[in-house]
Design an enzyme around this catalytic site. Structure first.
Site, mmCIF file in Angstrom:
data_model
loop_
_atom_site.group_PDB
_atom_site.id
_atom_site.type_symbol
_atom_site.label_atom_id
_atom_site.label_comp_id
_atom_site.label_asym_id
_atom_site.label_seq_id
_atom_site.Cartn_x
_atom_site.Cartn_y
_atom_site.Cartn_z
ATOM 1 N N LYS A 1 0.874 -1.179 0.000
ATOM 2 C CA LYS A 1 0.000 0.000 0.000
ATOM 3 C C LYS A 1 0.906 1.222 0.000
ATOM 4 O O LYS A 1 1.486 1.576 1.009
ATOM 5 C CB LYS A 1 -0.912 -0.012 1.226
ATOM 6 N N GLU B 1 7.525 1.009 12.605
ATOM 7 C CA GLU B 1 8.646 1.956 12.693
ATOM 8 C C GLU B 1 8.030 3.336 12.543
ATOM 9 O O GLU B 1 7.497 3.680 11.492
ATOM 10 C CB GLU B 1 9.681 1.672 11.609
ATOM 11 N N GLU C 1 7.570 15.317 17.000
ATOM 12 C CA GLU C 1 8.262 15.197 15.721
ATOM 13 C C GLU C 1 7.705 16.229 14.739
ATOM 14 O O GLU C 1 6.496 16.288 14.510
ATOM 15 C CB GLU C 1 8.101 13.791 15.150
#
Length: 490
Positions: free
Chosen positions: A180, A255, A385
Site C-alpha cells: 500500500k 517503525e 516530531e
C-alpha cells in the site's frame, strides 16, 4: 481519463497492480509534485473489491512461491535486483518528481540501496536452512516457515527505498505481499511491481493497491486473511492498525519515527559535529532518523553554533532536479503548514529563531533550514516530531544532564553522540533508543537491527530480525540419547 501518465518521457501506470495485471478504479485521487505543485495525475483509489482481489491473488500465489525454497527464490530476487538497477534512471526521475527527493541522491545512492535490499535478504535467507541448536536433551532443527500474505505500508519520505526494505525479507522468506503506497508519493512503489514482473516474478507474488490510508489501508490491515502487517509511518496510524490487527491476532511491526537527540560533548571535534548537525536538514528534514534535538554542552555551545551556521549558510535550497541543490521541498502543503506552525508557535511563546524560520524563496513548499533555541523541556517543538528542516538547540551542564535530556521525550528511534570515543560510547549506552551513532551519522548495514523504543515503534528490521517477523518459526526436536517415556513414580 488516461490510466498512464508521462514523467520526463517515462510512462507510468496510475492503476493498481493485482495478479500480474494493471487494474483500474472508478475512484481516483490527486497526486501533485512538491517541486512546484503541478498535478502529476489522478491515481486509482483502492476500493474494498480491489483489496479483496489483491488478497486472493496473493493467497493463490503463496503455496507455489513458498514451495520454491530459499535457493530458487534467491534466483528470482537477484534478477529482481538486477532489473531494479536497469530501471534506475527511470525510477530516480519519477521519485524526484513525485516525492521531491534530490535526483542526485536518488541516482547516486537510493537505487543501489534498493537493489541491495532485495539481493541482501535473498542471500541472508540461505542462512535459515539447516539452522540447528545442540541442546542438552534434544537437537533442535529450526524451521523458518513463511507466514503467508503480508501487507507492507510505506511512508512518503522515501517510498521506493523503504518499500524494497520490506519487500526483500518478506519475499525471501517465502511470503506473498500487498504493497500500500503512500498517497502523497505513490508512483515508484507501483513501478516496483512492473520491475518485478519484468524480472519474471510470478503473478500474485507482488500486488500493489493504491489509496488513502484511512480507507484502503484500513481495509487491508483489518482483513483476517492477512498474516503480517509491516508499517512505517505515524504513531496515531500505528495505534489504529494495532487495534485492527489485534482483533485478528495478526503480528504487526511498527517503525514510527522519532525526536532523536544529537549530543555534543565539550571534548567533541566541533567542526565534524557541526557539519554533521547540518546534515540533519537533508531531505528537507523529512528523515525519521534525524537528530533534530541538538543537545550541546554549554561550554562549547557558542562555538558550535557559529561553526554550524557557516555550514548551513552554504546550503543550496531549490529544485531537486538540479545537481547543485542540497535541500529540496517539503512533500505537501499540509506538511508545510505543520512545519511552519511549529516554528510560528515557538516564536510566539518566546523561543529564539537563530536562523531560518520562514518560507524559502525557492517556492511554495520550500522552507528555510531553521534552528530554534530558548525553549522549555515540555515545549511542543522539543517533544513532538516536526518532520521538516527545523532543529531545536538545548544546552546542558555535564554528561548526566545530557543523558537526562536525551531521554526526556516519548520517542526513541536513534541518537548521535560526538565526543572523545570512550566518553561518547558511555553516554550512548545510557540513551534510551534503538540505535546510536558515535562520532558519525547514518551509517547502516543490513545485517544490523533497525527499530525503536517507546513511541518510535515495535519490533526490529534487518538481518535475521526481519525473518523472525516474516516467518513462523518451528522447532523440530530429536532426542540426544535413547528416549523412553517415563511416568512419575515408576
Amino acid at each position: 481519463m488516461s490510466n498512464t501518465i508521462a514523467i520526463d518521457g517515462i510512462e507510468v501506470s496510475t492503476d493498481h497492480f493485482i495478479n500480474g495485471e494493471r487494474v483500474p478504479s472508478a475512484e481516483r485521487f490527486e497526486d501533485r509534485s512538491p517541486i512546484d505543485g503541478h498535478l502529476i495525475g489522478h491515481i486509482a483509489a483502492g476500493l474494498p473489491e480491489h483489496c479483496d482481489a489483491a488478497i486472493e491473488a496473493a493467497r493463490a500465489a503463496f503455496p507455489a512461491w513458498a514451495a520454491l525454497g530459499p535457493e530458487k527464490r534467491r534466483e528470482h530476487l537477484h534478477r529482481f535486483a538486477a532489473e531494479l538497477k536497469a530501471w534506475g534512471d527511470k525510477l530516480a526521475r519519477v521519485e524526484c518528481e513525485d516525492n521531491g527527493m534530490l535526483f542526485a541522491r536518488l541516482k547516486g545512492h537510493q537505487i543501489e540501496r534498493c537493489a541491495h535490499n532485495i539481493a541482501f535478504f535473498a542471500d541472508e535467507a540461505m542462512k535459515l536452512v539447516d539452522h540447528t541448536i545442540e541442546g542438552r536433551n534434544a537437537k533442535h532443527r529450526l524451521q523458518f516457515d513463511p507466514a503467508g500474505v503480508c501487507v507492507l505500508i510505506t511512508p512518503w519520505n522515501s517510498p521506493m527505498m523503504l518499500t524494497t526494505w520490506k519487500l526483500g525479507p518478506a519475499l525471501a522468506a517465502g511470503n506473498t505481499v500487498i504493497v500500500k503506497p503512500p498517497e502523497w508519493a505513490p508512483l515508484t512503489c507501483s513501478m516496483l511491481a512492473d520491475v518485478a514482473a519484468a524480472a519474471g516474478l510470478p503473478p500474485g507474488v507482488i500486488n500493489v493497491v493504491q489509496g488513502i490510508g484511512a480507507t484502503t489501508g484500513a481495509t487491508l490491515v483489518a482483513d483476517p486473511r492477512i498474516a503480517r502487517v509491516s508499517f512505517t509511518g505515524s504513531v496515531p496510524t500505528a495505534k489504529s492498525i494495532a487495534q485492527s490487527t489485534g482483533r485478528n491476532l495478526v503480528p504487526a511491526s511498527f517503525e514510527l519515527g522519532g525526536k532523536s537527540a544529537f549530543v555534543v560533548l565539550d571534548d567533541a571535534d566541533l567542526d565534524l559535529a557541526a557539519s554533521t548537525a547540518a546534515l540533519q536538514y537533508r531531505n528537507a528534514g523529512q528523515v525519521c532518523l534525524a537528530g533534530t534535538r541538538l543537545l550541546v554542552d554549554g561550554r562549547v555551545a557558542d562555538d558550535f553554533v557559529a561553526r554550524m551556521k557557516k555550514v548551513v549558510a552554504s546550503l543550496n535550497v531549490g529544485d531537486p532536479r538540479q545537481p547543485s541543490t542540497e535541500i529540496g521541498p517539503i512533500i505537501h502543503p499540509r506538511q508545510f503548514d505543520k512545519v511552519a506552525g511549529f516554528v510560528d508557535r515557538a516564536r510566539e511563546s518566546g523561543a529564539t529563531i537563530l536562523w531560518g524560520g520562514a518560507k524559502h524563496e525557492a517556492g511554495d513548499l520550500y522552507y528555510q533550514p531553521t534552528l530554534v533555541t530558548d525553549v522549555g523541556e515540555s515545549d511542543e517543538v522539543v517533544q513532538n516530531e516536526i518532520f521538516g528542516p527545523v532543529l531545536v538547540l538545548q544546552t546542558f551542564d555535564g554528561d548526566a544532564e545530557a543523558v537526562r535530556l536525551a531521554n526526556s521525550t516519548r520517542f526513541g528511534l536513534a541518537g548521535v553522540v560526538f565526543g572523545s570515543e570512550q566518553r561518547a560510547v558511555d553516554v550512548a549506552r545510557q540513551v534510551r533508543t534503538g540505535m546510536v551513532w558515535v562520532n558519525s551519522f547514518f551509517l547502516r548495514d543490513l545485517e544490523a537491527p533497525f527499530g525503536g523504543v517507546g513511541d518510535s515503534g515495535i519490533g526490529r528490521e534487518g538481518g535475521q530480525w526481519s525473518f523472525e517477523f516474516f516467518c513462523d518459526i518451528k522447532d523440530v526436536m530429536l532426542p540426544q540419547k535413547p528416549y523412553a517415556p517415563v511416568f512419575a513414580g515408576r
